[in-house]
Design a protein around this motif. Sequence first.
Motif, short mmCIF file in Angstrom:
data_model
loop_
_atom_site.label_atom_id
_atom_site.label_comp_id
_atom_site.label_asym_id
_atom_site.label_seq_id
_atom_site.Cartn_x
_atom_site.Cartn_y
_atom_site.Cartn_z
N ARG A 197 0.62 -1.06 -0.13
CA ARG A 197 -0.10 0.25 -0.01
C ARG A 197 1.13 1.20 -0.03
N GLU A 198 2.17 1.05 0.71
CA GLU A 198 2.18 2.30 0.67
C GLU A 198 3.00 2.91 -0.89
N LYS A 199 3.72 1.62 -1.42
CA LYS A 199 4.52 1.30 -3.23
C LYS A 199 3.40 2.36 -3.47
N GLU A 200 2.37 1.61 -3.12
CA GLU A 200 1.34 2.15 -3.99
C GLU A 200 0.08 3.36 -4.14
N THR A 201 0.73 4.28 -2.57
CA THR A 201 0.01 5.07 -2.67
C THR A 201 1.45 6.01 -2.97
N GLY A 202 3.02 5.86 -3.00
CA GLY A 202 3.65 6.51 -3.03
C GLY A 202 4.27 7.14 -2.14
N THR A 203 3.93 6.78 -0.82
CA THR A 203 4.54 7.21 0.75
C THR A 203 5.81 6.62 0.91
N GLU A 205 8.17 5.91 -0.37
CA GLU A 205 8.96 6.84 -1.56
C GLU A 205 9.11 8.14 -0.09
N VAL A 206 8.68 8.80 0.32
CA VAL A 206 8.80 9.36 1.16
C VAL A 206 9.62 9.16 2.16
N LEU A 207 9.61 7.49 2.85
CA LEU A 207 9.65 6.88 3.98
C LEU A 207 10.84 6.48 3.17
#
Lengths: 368, 246
Positions: A197-203, A205-207
């Motif tokens: 999910r983090e990959k899908e939403t782009g978060t 990258e931020v992490l």
Amino acid sequence: MNRFFAFVKKEFLHIFRDYRTMIILFGMPIAQLLIFGFVISNEIRDAHIAILDHSKDEHTQKITEKLVSSGYFILSDELKNENEIDACFRAGNAKLALVFEPGFGRLLEKTGKANLQIIADASDPNSAEMLSNYTQAIISAYIKDLNMAGYGNKIIRAETRMQFNPGLKGVFMFVPGTMALILMLISAMMTSITIAREKETGTMEVLLISPLRPIQIILGKVAPYLLLSFINAIVILALGFFVFGLPIRGSLILLLAESMLFILMALSLGILISTVAKSQQVAMFISMFALLLPTMLLSGFIFPIENMPVILQYLSAIMPPRWFIVIIKNIMLKGTGFLFVWKETLILTLMAIAFVVVSVKKFKLRLE
Amino acid sequence: MKEQDDKQIIIHVDNLVKKFGDFEANKDLCFDVYKGEIFGFLGANGAGKTTAIKILSGLSSPTSGIVEVAGFDVYKNADDIKRNIGYMSQKFSLYEDLTVKENIRFYGGIYGMRAKLIKERTHELLSRLEMTDYADKLIAEIPLGWKQKLAFSVAVLHRPKIVFLDEPTGGVDPITRRQFWDLIYEAVEDGITVFVTTHYMDEAEYCHRVSIMVDGRIAALDTPDGLKQQYGAGSMNDVFLKLARA
């Protein structure tokens, strides 16, 4: 360390805020266990049988009574002739029919030999086999009583004893299997989905750009599920113990420690899946097909491993739940200690380490 | 930005090459970014902007070349770089299922800020964005323009030396875009260097200096006015079209 806690806190927020996650985490295990425990049980209770009694004497009456009073059978039809048996099966009124030959009681007392026929509806071979076994056992128990009462040696006795599970309770098999299945699914599926999910939403990258280290991100993702899966394991064991009367004959601490090891292994498998899956859907599909079906079919949960073709037996050796089921059955039902499960424990540990090593490598590769 | 010689270099890139197999996404990039400026990275989709920003922010490693960010080498001191930069991407970077406040607290937390400082800055940030009433709303419930402004404010919450913005205003209306740039100017006043990629040519006018990428190379690099003069164009759009067709 504060960074890490901030991350773990966020993960808990995600979990508690999403009712679907909560349902999968806690509703699914309980529902599944109850379903497996009560509905899909392969023990016999209240099976319908029909009797065709050509003799109608003291012995046939007693045998019939014994069958009915055993709790396994309900007498649904008293038939008049052979033709009715077929009709009775076809109508689904009975699964098994018992035929006493004419003069059954007389023959038994005079010659010590009498015939009866057990006819089972084998369109469902497993239950037919089981029903006929139960019937035979009850009849031989009756013969045994007769012999004890001084009628002389009559028909050969056949005695079976079911070790560890004398009542042949299906739930003894299903609780360990369900526990393996649920822990495997939840731990692996939930972690892989949450990372995807983090990959899908782009978060993600931020992490990755943040000062959090990849290992902290992985551990932060896993930590909440480790805790929740462990609670799950305890809930399942408690349900097994209090609702289904499943004994815990061995050490509870060892049992919990082994469960923890299995959860860790499943979590690292989840991380591995997430390194391959780019979206939540893919993660879910991989978890479902790569974990659910093999766990059900190849782990010895439903079908005995010894009866599988050799190639499937080898395949089942790489199924982590297989080893876990052996471990919990040993500890719970046989009451064995660590000495008897060290081999399986070692296998699970090695699997967990392998998954972690591969996923950390893959996770780093993504950064290149 | 006229007296560039006095300016302190904060990003130094020399002969940067990034290859994916045979494909060269970045060809021999050379540029410096000075402290306190807004450095724009322009180019069509696929020109190599995102690849470059990913290398600068430590998401990806260069194939070869020298890259120094905030005084640290990307090969050796990636961790030091991470602590000194902020990042916001075109993919929206806040968590929809957390509230405004929880998102701010989370980002403060992973950048190692103390709880008290996070509280202070949260208050300050929300009042600046006039979003105090929305502190406990889920991100999913607030409009896109607000999310974008909030995402930027969160990216500079820990007062990084440099903030990288990868097409930050994608899909936002012109008015919100203008407000967004006001926030960028405020950050610059606080001494933060801004590195921004965009394909909106009007945004290029807001930058102090602009580099235009075509096919993985830097085709031109100057102030917007300088570029317009050099190419005899009336707007950045004309400059870009001339370069792209060349």
